[in-house]
Every structure is written in C-alpha cells, then in structure tokens.
Scaffold this active site. Structure first.
Site, PDB file in Angstrom:
ATOM      1  N   GLU A 153       0.019  18.694 -36.557  1.00 16.49           N
ATOM      2  CA  GLU A 153       1.327  18.736 -37.219  1.00 16.49           C
ATOM      3  C   GLU A 153       1.122  18.776 -38.727  1.00 16.49           C
ATOM      4  O   GLU A 153       0.748  17.783 -39.340  1.00 16.49           O
ATOM      5  CB  GLU A 153       2.150  17.498 -36.828  1.00 16.49           C
TER       6      GLU A 153
ATOM      7  N   ARG B 222       5.417  18.704 -46.759  1.00 10.89           N
ATOM      8  CA  ARG B 222       5.597  17.761 -47.869  1.00 10.89           C
ATOM      9  C   ARG B 222       4.904  18.227 -49.120  1.00 10.89           C
ATOM     10  O   ARG B 222       4.993  17.582 -50.158  1.00 10.89           O
ATOM     11  CB  ARG B 222       5.022  16.387 -47.490  1.00 10.89           C
TER      12      ARG B 222
ATOM     13  N   THR C 208       7.843  17.200 -40.663  1.00 12.44           N
ATOM     14  CA  THR C 208       8.786  16.873 -41.745  1.00 12.44           C
ATOM     15  C   THR C 208       9.815  17.992 -41.942  1.00 12.44           C
ATOM     16  O   THR C 208      10.183  18.336 -43.058  1.00 12.44           O
ATOM     17  CB  THR C 208       8.054  16.563 -43.073  1.00 12.44           C
TER      18      THR C 208
ATOM     19  N   LYS D 240      10.887  11.932 -30.873  1.00 14.68           N
ATOM     20  CA  LYS D 240       9.940  11.146 -31.666  1.00 14.68           C
ATOM     21  C   LYS D 240      10.664   9.861 -32.081  1.00 14.68           C
ATOM     22  O   LYS D 240      11.755   9.941 -32.667  1.00 14.68           O
ATOM     23  CB  LYS D 240       9.545  11.980 -32.892  1.00 14.68           C
TER      24      LYS D 240
HETATM   25  C1  3PG Z   1       4.709  10.085 -41.344  1.00 13.55           C
HETATM   26  O1  3PG Z   1       5.722  10.733 -41.230  1.00 13.55           O
HETATM   27  O2  3PG Z   1       4.093   9.915 -42.402  1.00 13.55           O
HETATM   28  C2  3PG Z   1       4.230   9.521 -40.087  1.00 13.55           C
HETATM   29  O3  3PG Z   1       5.158   8.668 -39.571  1.00 13.55           O
HETATM   30  C3  3PG Z   1       2.909   8.893 -40.195  1.00 13.55           C
HETATM   31  O4  3PG Z   1       3.036   7.543 -40.259  1.00 13.55           O
HETATM   32  P1  3PG Z   1       1.699   6.695 -40.346  1.00 13.55           P
HETATM   33  O5  3PG Z   1       1.111   6.999 -41.711  1.00 13.55           O
HETATM   34  O6  3PG Z   1       2.156   5.284 -40.225  1.00 13.55           O
HETATM   35  O7  3PG Z   1       0.819   7.144 -39.235  1.00 13.55           O
END
Ligand code: 3PG
Length: 208
Positions: free
Chosen positions: A40, A44, A68, A128
């Site tokens: 994934e 960002r 995202t 999710k």
């Molecule tokens: C995110 O969107 O950054 C994810 O939820 C990852 O979360 P984590 O860094 O706690 O694995």
C-alpha cells in the site's frame, strides 16, 4: 482481484511512505523477496503516484495499491498509475461514488458502528478499522463482531509484529496493516536486507 483476495494475500499490508522515487522499486523488491506481495503506497508524498506506476511496471510479483485515498479525484489517477486496490482512512459519499465509477476495489476506513453501517449500505463489507488501537483494538473488533458478523476487518494503526498475532486470531480479521515493514531509517539508508528480514517475519504470521 477483489478486496477480500487482496486481504487474504496478506496477512500484513505494509503502509508505505515513499519520500524519494528512487526508493520505490528497491523497496518493493525487498518486500516481495520477503514474501510480502501486497503493498500500500500512501498518497502522502509527491512521488507516490509515480512510485505506484514504477512498481506496477517493474515488480510484476507485487500487488500494488494506493493508500491514504481521501479525494475522489485521486481514484482515477491511482487506477491509471496501475493501482490494483485502494485503502482510505474514512469514507464519504463522494468517495463512494468515485469507487463505484472507477471500479477501483476499495478497502475503506471505519472507526464507529455508524461508519460500519454506512459503509455496508454502500456495498462494502471488507473494512479497515482505523486507527485500530485507538478505536479500541482487540476489544473493539470483538464487540463489532456481534452486530456485524458479515464484516471482515483489516485493523491498521498501532499494529506491530508483536500484537499482530492477537489481531489475526480474531474470526473477523483477515489481515492487518502497518508501517513497521518499511521504516523510514531503512529506506533512507537503502537497507533493503533489513526490509526483507521484516517482510519474512511478517509473512510468517498467519491469519485464522
Ligand atoms: C497509517 O495510516 O499511518 C497507518 O495507520 C500506519 O499506522 P502505524 O504506523 O501505527 O502502523
């Protein structure tokens, strides 16, 4: 591939942040070498879409998706770049429309029972749980299993290699997501062996 196929290929979906485009292909190859094929790449950073394009083209064993997703216009761009699925932290009517119009398989984020009801009404039963730990973690997933026995979750946010087995043991969890597989320091250092080692450890985890 539908969303459930993607989830079952896991059981860990790495949440990836690509700061430098040159990191994309070596990172994807390192994860695939460790047995982690579903990737994934989050929207960002500026190179995210180009990173998806490169991975889709140059790492055929990877199943690359976009993360995202928050803006409806990003769905088509991600699909055009070669994304096989999308992940979002939440879900809005405009995003539901974009998912249906583009056909991009979507794993939408939810955090409350009302979110689950709305997502399911829109046709999504693979969701999710985000942010999973903050939403209540294991206890929350057990509680959601009562009213929503037909929903399968991918908890993400606060999941680690240590607590992942507890999440994966739940009957309504098919996979987990987490950023621990692609730590920024390893990407910056080009420490692909470390990423492959983390991927091997993650791909040894089993969903129920
Ligand atoms: C995110 O969107 O950054 C994810 O939820 C990852 O979360 P984590 O860094 O706690 O694995």
């Amino acid at each position: 591939m539908n969303v459930l196929d993607v989830m079952r290929t896991g059981p860990v979906i790495p949440v990836i942040v690509i700061e430098e485009l040159a990191q994309a292909v070596p990172l994807a190859k390192a994860l695939v070498a460790g047995g982690v094929r579903v990737l994934e790449v989050t929207l960002r950073t500026a190179p995210a879409l180009e990173a998806i394009r490169l991975i889709a083209r140059e790492v055929p064993d990877a199943i690359v998706g976009v993360g995202t997703l928050t803006r409806p216009q990003d769905f088509k761009d991600a699909l055009d770049a070669g994304a096989k699925f999308g992940v979002s932290p939440g879900l809005t009517p405009a995003m539901i429309q974009a998912a249906h119009e583009t056909g991009l398989p979507l794993l939408p984020g939810v955090m409350t029972p009302s979110d689950v009801i709305a997502a399911r009404l829109a046709g999504f039963s693979e969701l999710k749980l985000f942010p999973a730990q903050q939403a209540g973690g294991i206890g929350m997933l057990k509680a959601l299993g009562g009213p929503f026995p037909d929903v399968t979750f991918c908890p993400t946010g606060g999941v680690s290699v240590e607590n992942a087995p507890d999440f994966l043991a739940l009957p309504n969890v098919a996979c987990v997501g987490g950023s621990w597989l692609a730590p920024k320091a390893a990407l910056v250092a080009g420490d692909w062996d470390r990423i492959t080692a983390l991927a091997k450890e993650a791909s040894a985890l089993k969903a129920r």
